[in-house]
Design a protein around this motif. Structure first.
Motif, PDB file in Angstrom:
ATOM      1  N   ASP A  16       0.931  -1.061   0.082  1.00 15.57           N
ATOM      2  CA  ASP A  16      -0.092  -0.067  -0.096  1.00 15.57           C
ATOM      3  C   ASP A  16       1.088   1.285  -0.003  1.00 15.57           C
ATOM      4  O   ASP A  16       0.414   2.385  -0.232  1.00 15.57           O
ATOM      5  CB  ASP A  16      -0.915   0.069   1.436  1.00 15.57           C
ATOM      6  CG  ASP A  16      -1.775  -1.056   1.133  1.00 15.57           C
ATOM      7  OD1 ASP A  16      -2.315  -1.607   0.184  1.00 15.57           O
ATOM      8  OD2 ASP A  16      -2.469  -1.426   2.119  1.00 15.57           O
ATOM      9  N   THR A  17       2.182   1.146   0.164  1.00 18.72           N
ATOM     10  CA  THR A  17       3.191   2.341   0.378  1.00 18.72           C
ATOM     11  C   THR A  17       3.030   2.980  -1.074  1.00 18.72           C
ATOM     12  O   THR A  17       3.093   4.199  -0.917  1.00 18.72           O
ATOM     13  CB  THR A  17       4.466   1.859   0.633  1.00 18.72           C
ATOM     14  OG1 THR A  17       4.538   1.099   1.792  1.00 18.72           O
ATOM     15  CG2 THR A  17       5.383   2.990   0.795  1.00 18.72           C
ATOM     16  N   THR A  18       2.943   2.365  -2.271  1.00 22.37           N
ATOM     17  CA  THR A  18       2.987   2.894  -3.349  1.00 22.37           C
ATOM     18  C   THR A  18       1.767   3.908  -3.581  1.00 22.37           C
ATOM     19  O   THR A  18       1.849   4.864  -4.419  1.00 22.37           O
ATOM     20  CB  THR A  18       3.227   1.937  -4.630  1.00 22.37           C
ATOM     21  OG1 THR A  18       1.902   1.154  -4.326  1.00 22.37           O
ATOM     22  CG2 THR A  18       4.054   1.147  -4.285  1.00 22.37           C
ATOM     23  N   GLY A  19       0.713   3.654  -3.009  1.00 25.19           N
ATOM     24  CA  GLY A  19      -0.582   4.358  -3.424  1.00 25.19           C
ATOM     25  C   GLY A  19      -1.169   4.132  -4.627  1.00 25.19           C
ATOM     26  O   GLY A  19      -2.000   4.889  -5.422  1.00 25.19           O
ATOM     27  N   LEU A  20      -0.799   2.890  -5.170  1.00 24.25           N
ATOM     28  CA  LEU A  20      -1.233   2.519  -6.638  1.00 24.25           C
ATOM     29  C   LEU A  20      -2.661   1.865  -6.564  1.00 24.25           C
ATOM     30  O   LEU A  20      -2.858   1.073  -5.678  1.00 24.25           O
ATOM     31  CB  LEU A  20      -0.180   1.775  -7.348  1.00 24.25           C
ATOM     32  CG  LEU A  20       1.166   2.271  -7.717  1.00 24.25           C
ATOM     33  CD1 LEU A  20       2.171   1.230  -8.308  1.00 24.25           C
ATOM     34  CD2 LEU A  20       1.313   3.547  -8.488  1.00 24.25           C
ATOM     35  N   SER A  21      -3.485   2.007  -7.471  1.00 22.46           N
ATOM     36  CA  SER A  21      -4.769   1.206  -7.714  1.00 22.46           C
ATOM     37  C   SER A  21      -4.314  -0.075  -8.236  1.00 22.46           C
ATOM     38  O   SER A  21      -3.179  -0.300  -8.779  1.00 22.46           O
ATOM     39  CB  SER A  21      -5.633   2.053  -8.569  1.00 22.46           C
ATOM     40  OG  SER A  21      -5.361   1.850  -9.845  1.00 22.46           O
ATOM     41  N   LYS A  22      -5.159  -1.062  -8.019  1.00 26.59           N
ATOM     42  CA  LYS A  22      -5.099  -2.286  -8.665  1.00 26.59           C
ATOM     43  C   LYS A  22      -4.601  -2.255  -9.998  1.00 26.59           C
ATOM     44  O   LYS A  22      -3.665  -2.937 -10.564  1.00 26.59           O
ATOM     45  CB  LYS A  22      -6.361  -3.025  -8.372  1.00 26.59           C
ATOM     46  CG  LYS A  22      -6.167  -4.644  -8.884  1.00 26.59           C
ATOM     47  CD  LYS A  22      -7.523  -5.540  -8.908  1.00 26.59           C
ATOM     48  CE  LYS A  22      -7.182  -6.893  -9.167  1.00 26.59           C
ATOM     49  NZ  LYS A  22      -8.407  -7.705  -9.126  1.00 26.59           N
ATOM     50  N   ASP A  23      -5.350  -1.677 -11.044  1.00 23.88           N
ATOM     51  CA  ASP A  23      -5.321  -1.460 -12.211  1.00 23.88           C
ATOM     52  C   ASP A  23      -3.811  -0.915 -12.745  1.00 23.88           C
ATOM     53  O   ASP A  23      -3.008  -1.368 -13.535  1.00 23.88           O
ATOM     54  CB  ASP A  23      -6.164  -0.948 -13.294  1.00 23.88           C
ATOM     55  CG  ASP A  23      -7.444  -1.576 -13.346  1.00 23.88           C
ATOM     56  OD1 ASP A  23      -7.492  -2.870 -12.779  1.00 23.88           O
ATOM     57  OD2 ASP A  23      -8.382  -1.134 -14.007  1.00 23.88           O
ATOM     58  N   GLU A  24      -3.346   0.100 -11.768  1.00 22.72           N
ATOM     59  CA  GLU A  24      -2.034   0.656 -12.069  1.00 22.72           C
ATOM     60  C   GLU A  24      -1.288  -0.138 -11.826  1.00 22.72           C
ATOM     61  O   GLU A  24      -0.071  -0.392 -12.472  1.00 22.72           O
ATOM     62  CB  GLU A  24      -2.063   1.792 -11.194  1.00 22.72           C
ATOM     63  CG  GLU A  24      -2.889   3.157 -12.050  1.00 22.72           C
ATOM     64  CD  GLU A  24      -3.329   4.262 -10.747  1.00 22.72           C
ATOM     65  OE1 GLU A  24      -3.702   5.223 -10.938  1.00 22.72           O
ATOM     66  OE2 GLU A  24      -2.747   4.078  -9.396  1.00 22.72           O
ATOM     67  N   ARG A  25      -1.265  -0.866 -10.848  1.00 24.10           N
ATOM     68  CA  ARG A  25      -0.010  -1.754 -10.236  1.00 24.10           C
ATOM     69  C   ARG A  25       0.105  -2.821 -11.121  1.00 24.10           C
ATOM     70  O   ARG A  25       1.297  -3.312 -11.748  1.00 24.10           O
ATOM     71  CB  ARG A  25      -0.423  -2.299  -9.023  1.00 24.10           C
ATOM     72  CG  ARG A  25       0.804  -3.411  -8.435  1.00 24.10           C
ATOM     73  CD  ARG A  25       0.433  -3.959  -6.892  1.00 24.10           C
ATOM     74  NE  ARG A  25       0.353  -2.788  -6.123  1.00 24.10           N
ATOM     75  CZ  ARG A  25      -0.576  -2.177  -5.500  1.00 24.10           C
ATOM     76  NH1 ARG A  25      -1.744  -2.594  -5.870  1.00 24.10           N
ATOM     77  NH2 ARG A  25      -0.497  -1.347  -4.321  1.00 24.10           N
TER      78      ARG A  25
END
Length: 351
Positions: free
Chosen positions: A324-333
């Motif tokens: 969760d550190t990255t702040g990315l959404s599932k699709d972005e990841r």
């Protein structure tokens, strides 16, 4: 950790007035203790959205391999008898294929792009052997030879057409003194890469500002050639308290490359550009800037193995992308961890 040289300031970038009036507030909104406040996120999101608003990407494929888009391998001591190092480029840390496979398997990384290391320079035999031994795991990025009397276009063609390399790396520091990547040979290799359907990756080790104009000129002259910028373009986060006006100017110019639809960026080698220890929080703010300008479907994740092993660990850098550190959404990841690479290299990583 690499300290990217400030060097001379890049030529000024013409940006919308809204961005110019926001630059100072961007510098002030860096949150204390490496955190990221809601105010900071909102201000940066507005500023970057005004610079460029990419079209929403399609959803990533449901099933896509995890791909490490940037790493190197070189011979171990025993292997070096068959695969010698370039004189003066003997490595100081291990980086053989067996160690890479062990690291990838432990982390759950299925595929990788092996970038030809300077340790073997223009002798691609060790990497080629790895590609032949593990065709479902690896594809190769060869090293362009722009030297006087070197391999040039012909050797690049051979590596792509006969050895199966699917990308080519431009290292500007291999060009003869006083020559730029936009010289006749550079233009010819760049154009031919586009004709062959292989992207060109740029390694701006001493600073993106030193090579921005060359990259812009090549992109404009040859829009069919796809481009990948290594390691965040070797740019620091311009909002960090230690950032300089030159950092902000360079960062704005890097983001402006989103206007070229053929340009992609590797969010790789975080330790090389971060001014913070692991988990390199400042680089994830940069990644979110890239998402707001380029879109996640034009970003790739890379570890920079084997150097990352002694920095934070191979599995640790991969675990960070999933956190969760990255702040990315599932699709972005999903795009960054493999879908973008799979879209660029559709024949690769087939089990």
């Amino acid at each position: 950790m690499l300290a990217v040289s400030a060097g001379r300031l890049a030529p000024p970038l013409v940006v919308p007035p809204s961005r110019l009036t926001s630059s100072s507030s961007r510098r002030r909104c860096w949150p204390p203790h490496g955190g990221r406040s809601a105010t900071s996120a909102a201000m940066r999101g507005t500023v970057v959205a005004q610079a460029a608003a990419p079209s929403p990407p399609p959803p990533p494929p449901a099933h896509c391999p995890v791909v490490d888009a940037h790493l190197h391998v070189w011979a171990n001591e025993a292997e070096s008898r068959a695969f010698p190092f370039h004189p003066g480029q003997e490595p100081t840390i291990p980086g053989d294929v067996a160690l890479l496979l062990k690291s990838m398997d432990a982390a759950g990384v299925q595929g990788a792009i092996i970038t030809q290391p300077i340790n073997h320079k223009f002798d691609h035999s060790y990497v080629t052997n790895a590609l032949r031994q593990h065709p479902a795991r690896f594809i190769g990025s060869c090293l362009a030879d722009p030297t006087q009397g070197g391999g040039g276009v012909g050797e690049m063609e051979r590596l792509v057409l006969e050895e199966g390399y699917q990308c080519v790396r431009f290292n500007p520091y291999l060009w003869p003194d006083g020559e730029k990547m936009t010289n006749g040979l550079g233009q010819a290799m760049f154009a031919r890469a586009g004709e062959l359907g292989v992207p060109v990756a740029f390694m701006c080790f001493k600073g993106f500002h030193l090579h921005a104009e060359e990259i812009e000129q090549l992109c404009a002259a040859h829009p069919a050639t796809r481009v990948i910028l290594d390691h965040f373009g070797f740019c620091h986060n311009p909002n960090h308290p230690d950032a300089t006006p030159a950092d902000l100017t360079t960062w704005d110019r890097l983001l402006s490359l989103a206007r070229f639809p053929q340009v992609y960026v590797k969010t790789s080698a975080h330790f090389r550009v971060s001014r913070q220890p692991y988990p390199y929080s400042d680089t994830w703010e940069q990644a979110r800037d890239f998402i707001r300008t380029f879109g996640a479907h034009r970003l790739l994740w890379g570890s920079d193995f084997p150097f990352v092993v002694n920095e934070c660990g191979y599995k640790e850098i991969w675990d960070l992308l999933r956190s969760d550190t990255t702040g990315l959404s599932k699709d972005e990841r999903l795009w960054i961890q493999g879908a973008t690479a799979a879209s660029l290299f559709p024949s690769a990583w087939k089990s």
